[in-house]
Design an enzyme around this catalytic site. Structure first.
Site, PDB file in Angstrom:
ATOM      1  N   PRO A 235     -11.939  -3.736  -3.354  1.00  0.00           N
ATOM      2  CG  PRO A 235     -10.563  -3.122  -5.141  1.00  0.00           C
ATOM      3  CD  PRO A 235     -11.604  -2.588  -4.205  1.00  0.00           C
ATOM      4  CG  ASP A 411      -9.152   0.102  -1.561  1.00  0.00           C
ATOM      5  OD1 ASP A 411      -9.057  -0.397  -2.696  1.00  0.00           O
ATOM      6  OD2 ASP A 411      -9.982   1.001  -1.266  1.00  0.00           O
ATOM      7  CG  HIS A 412      -4.970  -4.771  -5.273  1.00  0.00           C
ATOM      8  ND1 HIS A 412      -3.871  -4.014  -5.615  1.00  0.00           N
ATOM      9  CD2 HIS A 412      -4.637  -6.042  -5.598  1.00  0.00           C
ATOM     10  CE1 HIS A 412      -2.939  -4.784  -6.137  1.00  0.00           C
ATOM     11  NE2 HIS A 412      -3.375  -6.022  -6.132  1.00  0.00           N
ATOM     12  NE  ARG A 413     -11.194   0.874  -4.352  1.00  0.00           N
ATOM     13  CZ  ARG A 413     -12.242   1.399  -3.742  1.00  0.00           C
ATOM     14  NH1 ARG A 413     -13.260   1.819  -4.474  1.00  0.00           N
ATOM     15  NH2 ARG A 413     -12.292   1.506  -2.436  1.00  0.00           N
ATOM     16  CB  ILE A 415      -2.293  -0.432  -1.016  1.00  0.00           C
ATOM     17  CG1 ILE A 415      -2.473   0.829  -0.152  1.00  0.00           C
ATOM     18  CG2 ILE A 415      -1.084  -1.238  -0.574  1.00  0.00           C
ATOM     19  CD1 ILE A 415      -3.096   0.572   1.181  1.00  0.00           C
TER      20      ILE A 415
END
Ligand code: CAO
Length: 439
Positions: A235, A411-413, A415
């Site tokens: 993501p 990477d929104h998982r 950060i």
């Protein structure tokens, strides 16, 4: 004479009331000796109970989700006499087992598959199954042999699509799945992404005008598969910022001749490498990778930076090692050497491995921002666009300042947005206050 064989639950250690998670045969089925009848699941493992003889399932005494203990009868099998190899080779069909008639003398023998420990020893170690896989609606439809084959390859069958009738998974489906994972065309992660996307439209372009076919290069094919995987499986969010590099540019230009004398160019990129190292040190979560199970972050204590290089054959990302230990001149010299090697197609695979964070600079070309794609297993990448003079308000008047656009994809998982904004700002402030960096 028909021999009725009662197949009972073998010694399963200290376990009692073990659930039946798969029933692999039905009443009336013809089974071979050693063919698995049911799968049991203890707290520790799953195990299949094989038929001790060849024959026909006369009775099935268990059903899915029943619990069983050692000695419980699983099935009654009408045993058949062995057919010799020569008969089979000659195509003689196996005689159907005679229907037990009341007049016929039948015997009943209880057989616990005593060969079970040996059988288990011959199998690959049973693996624990998750509860979801035990549900009938989601249990993959595959024969025990295919299940065993999949286990040997470490393949999660619930991710494999069956191509045989009724969606049954066959050997070819498993090998095709493994191949797609190896080539990166399937997300190989736990809880991976099996997109069921419609195929792209088939268009005969020649109907609309002249066309020419240009094959993709090898690099385009390889990098394309990885970019596609990374784009679909991570993501992405892109945080944009601007760095005032007026002072840095003056410094760079003042040192440009020093680099030129040594045969390379001192471009803004090496300052960004140093700023990235400083930001990675300040925000270690950006110098991390998710582990295979996606349960831990692997924090790296080294600073290897990948640089996207545009080559005639496609995009490659050589890695500059230990950027924290090199000054901007060393980095500029190495960058020149590696990018030349990349353009000549002479990079070794090891020169493209081990990166912590990547930078993709389009600053030499133009643009004001873009979305760089994260280079997995890294968790962030910095995109750099072309700097330009822009008016900046200093509180009293607009000043002409050299502003550099930065685009940080993360990477929104791993950060969150606030940290990404802090990281981008920190990196920008390092460029603004470039003398504070260890250049
Ligand atoms: N703003 C303004 N000018 C810039 C700049 C920036 N952000 N970055 C570089 N420049 C200037 C340089 O100073 C140089 O100027 P001179 O010709 O006057 O010396 C010129 O642009 C060309 O720089 P360069 O591209 O040769 O050198 P670099 O160190 O900036 O980049 C490399 C090296 C290998 C990264 C680059 O050549 C390259 O391949 N870039 C493309 C990367 C890419 O394709 N990314 C997309 C990946 S996703 O498809």
């Amino acid at each position: 004479m028909t021999t009725h064989i009662e197949v009972t639950v073998p010694d399963i250690g200290d376990f009692g009331d073990v659930p039946v998670i798969e029933v692999l045969v039905a009443k009336g089925d013809t089974v071979e000796a050693e063919q698995s009848l049911v799968t049991l699941e203890s707290d520790k493992a799953t195990m299949e109970v094989p038929s001790p003889v060849a024959g026909v399932i006369a009775e099935l005494r268990v059903q899915l989700d029943d619990t069983v203990s050692e000695g419980d009868v699983i099935a009654v099998i009408d045993a058949v006499a062995q057919v010799s190899d020569s008969e089979q080779v000659a195509g003689t069909s196996k005689p159907a087992p005679p229907e037990p008639s009341p007049a016929a003398k039948s015997t009943v023998a209880a057989v616990t598959p005593t060969a079970q420990p040996d059988t288990c020893a011959r199998q690959s170690p049973p693996v624990p199954m998750d509860a979801k896989a035990a549900l009938p609606s989601s249990t993959p439809y595959a024969s025990p042999a295919i299940r065993r084959f999949a286990r040997e390859l470490g393949t999660d069958l619930s991710r494999v699509k069956g191509s045989a009738r009724g969606g049954r998974i066959i050997r070819e489906d498993v090998t095709a799945f493994v191949k797609s994972v190896m080539t990166g065309s399937t997300a190989s992660s736990k809880g991976g992404l099996d997109f069921d996307l419609p195929p792209p439209p088939k268009v005969d372009f020649s109907r609309y005008g002249e066309t020419e076919l240009q094959p993709l290069t090898r690099i385009q094919k390889i990098s394309g598969a990885y970019l596609h995987r990374n784009w679909l499986s991570i993501p992405h969010v892109t945080q944009n910022d601007l760095a005032d590099i007026t002072g840095m540019e003056a410094f760079r230009k003042a040192n440009a001749d020093k680099a030129k004398e040594q045969g390379f160019k001192l471009t803004p990129l090496v300052f960004m490498i140093k700023a990235a190292v400083a930001a990675l040190k300040a925000f270690p979560i950006f110098n991390a990778s998710l582990d295979q199970q996606r349960e831990n972050l692997v924090l790296k204590k080294f600073f290897h930076i990948g640089i996207a290089v545009d080559t005639p054959n496609g995009l490659v990302v050589p890695v500059l090692r230990d950027c924290d230990q090199k000054d901007i001149f060393q980095l500029a010299a190495e960058l020149a050497e590696l990018s030349q090697k990349a353009r000549d197609g002479k990079l070794m695979p090891t020169e493209m491995q081990g990166g912590c964070f990547s930078i993709s600079s389009l600053g030499g070309i133009g643009g004001t921002s873009f979305t760089p794609i994260i280079n997995a297993p890294e968790v962030a990448i910095l995109g750099v666009s072309r700097s330009s003079i822009r008016p900046q308000w200093d509180g009293e008047s607009f000043q002409p300042r050299m502003m550099l656009p930065l685009s940080l994809s993360y990477d929104h998982r791993v950060i969150d947005g606030a940290n990404a904004a802090r990281f981008a700002r920190y990196l920008a402030s390092c460029l603004e206050d470039f003398k504070s960096m260890d250049l």
